[in-house]
Design a protein around this motif. Structure first.
Motif, PDB file in Angstrom:
ATOM      1  N   GLU A  83       0.828  -1.205   0.000  1.00  0.00           N
ATOM      2  CA  GLU A  83       0.000   0.000   0.000  1.00  0.00           C
ATOM      3  C   GLU A  83       0.861   1.254   0.000  1.00  0.00           C
ATOM      4  O   GLU A  83       0.587   2.200  -0.741  1.00  0.00           O
ATOM      5  CB  GLU A  83      -0.944  -0.013   1.201  1.00  0.00           C
ATOM      6  N   LYS A  84       1.887   1.268   0.803  1.00  0.00           N
ATOM      7  CA  LYS A  84       2.789   2.426   0.863  1.00  0.00           C
ATOM      8  C   LYS A  84       3.472   2.650  -0.489  1.00  0.00           C
ATOM      9  O   LYS A  84       3.576   3.787  -0.959  1.00  0.00           O
ATOM     10  CB  LYS A  84       3.839   2.208   1.950  1.00  0.00           C
ATOM     11  N   MET A  87       0.708   3.749  -3.335  1.00  0.00           N
ATOM     12  CA  MET A  87      -0.005   5.017  -3.109  1.00  0.00           C
ATOM     13  C   MET A  87       0.735   6.226  -3.662  1.00  0.00           C
ATOM     14  O   MET A  87       0.119   7.248  -3.925  1.00  0.00           O
ATOM     15  CB  MET A  87      -0.266   5.230  -1.619  1.00  0.00           C
ATOM     16  N   GLN A  88       2.002   6.128  -3.863  1.00  0.00           N
ATOM     17  CA  GLN A  88       2.786   7.294  -4.271  1.00  0.00           C
ATOM     18  C   GLN A  88       2.628   7.654  -5.746  1.00  0.00           C
ATOM     19  O   GLN A  88       3.089   8.704  -6.178  1.00  0.00           O
ATOM     20  CB  GLN A  88       4.258   7.071  -3.934  1.00  0.00           C
ATOM     21  N   ASP A  90       0.651   8.872  -9.023  1.00  0.00           N
ATOM     22  CA  ASP A  90      -0.541   9.621  -9.428  1.00  0.00           C
ATOM     23  C   ASP A  90      -1.400   8.851 -10.424  1.00  0.00           C
ATOM     24  O   ASP A  90      -2.602   9.083 -10.524  1.00  0.00           O
ATOM     25  CB  ASP A  90      -0.152  10.967 -10.040  1.00  0.00           C
ATOM     26  N   GLU A  94      -7.381   4.833  -7.471  1.00  0.00           N
ATOM     27  CA  GLU A  94      -8.066   4.150  -6.386  1.00  0.00           C
ATOM     28  C   GLU A  94      -7.316   2.864  -6.057  1.00  0.00           C
ATOM     29  O   GLU A  94      -6.814   2.191  -6.955  1.00  0.00           O
ATOM     30  CB  GLU A  94      -9.510   3.799  -6.767  1.00  0.00           C
ATOM     31  N   ILE A  95      -7.273   2.547  -4.763  1.00  0.00           N
ATOM     32  CA  ILE A  95      -6.686   1.298  -4.288  1.00  0.00           C
ATOM     33  C   ILE A  95      -7.719   0.674  -3.364  1.00  0.00           C
ATOM     34  O   ILE A  95      -8.087   1.265  -2.348  1.00  0.00           O
ATOM     35  CB  ILE A  95      -5.379   1.544  -3.506  1.00  0.00           C
ATOM     36  N   TYR A 104      -5.925  -6.866  -4.128  1.00  0.00           N
ATOM     37  CA  TYR A 104      -6.204  -5.451  -4.380  1.00  0.00           C
ATOM     38  C   TYR A 104      -6.751  -5.260  -5.785  1.00  0.00           C
ATOM     39  O   TYR A 104      -6.437  -6.018  -6.710  1.00  0.00           O
ATOM     40  CB  TYR A 104      -4.931  -4.597  -4.258  1.00  0.00           C
ATOM     41  N   LEU A 106      -6.745  -1.966  -8.375  1.00  0.00           N
ATOM     42  CA  LEU A 106      -6.246  -0.618  -8.603  1.00  0.00           C
ATOM     43  C   LEU A 106      -6.975  -0.026  -9.803  1.00  0.00           C
ATOM     44  O   LEU A 106      -7.158  -0.696 -10.811  1.00  0.00           O
ATOM     45  CB  LEU A 106      -4.742  -0.644  -8.917  1.00  0.00           C
TER      46      LEU A 106
END
Length: 153
Positions: A83-84, A87-88, A90, A94-95, A104, A106
């Protein structure tokens, strides 16, 4: 939350550029109580923020992909690391953490198929513990909405 609050939320979801005066006229209250209600809805976290919805295609972002990701293991540390890492970017709009076959989903926006391919090769496949990913390219968005149904009963 009463009917007036629900009416305010419906109006703001439709168009958040309405002024407090315009909203107050639509719901049949004066300016001050309408303003106070909006501020209270913000304070309660019901209204999280106001944003502009952009036309992605006019910005040259022509591909929407739902990418399902399965990790090699599902320990808390591995999930948090994934997740970390993801998330970075752009490109990832959505996750969503899932139960079932994949861990997951995405939602990824890209300029074109080559850009998406570069993203998968250079980003997704290089994140630690990626077991498998599967891409579904959106052909046509039949319904696209950010509006929640609010019962005005």
């Amino acid at each position: 939350m009463d009917l007036k609050d629900k009416m305010i939320l419906s109006i703001i979801q439709e168009d958040s550029t309405y002024s407090v005066k315009e909203i107050s006229e639509k719901i049949g209250l004066t300016f001050t109580p309408t303003y106070e209600r909006i501020k209270q809805l913000e304070k309660q976290g019901i209204i999280e923020k106001y944003v502009g919805l952009l036309n992605r295609e006019k910005l040259g972002l022509n591909i929407v992909v739902y990418c399902n990701v399965r990790l090699k293991e599902q320990s808390k540390k591995v999930l948090e690391t994934f997740e970390k890492n993801i998330m970075q970017y752009d490109e990832v709009q959505e996750i969503t953490s899932l139960s079932g076959e994949y861990d997951y989903m995405l939602k990824i926006i890209a300029k074109d198929i080559n850009s998406y391919n570069d993203f998968t090769v250079n980003v997704i496949s290089n994140i630690p513990n990626i077991g498998q990913y599967h891409s579904s390219i959106v052909l046509h968005e039949v319904k696209k909405s950010t509006k929640f149904k609010i019962d005005l009963d």
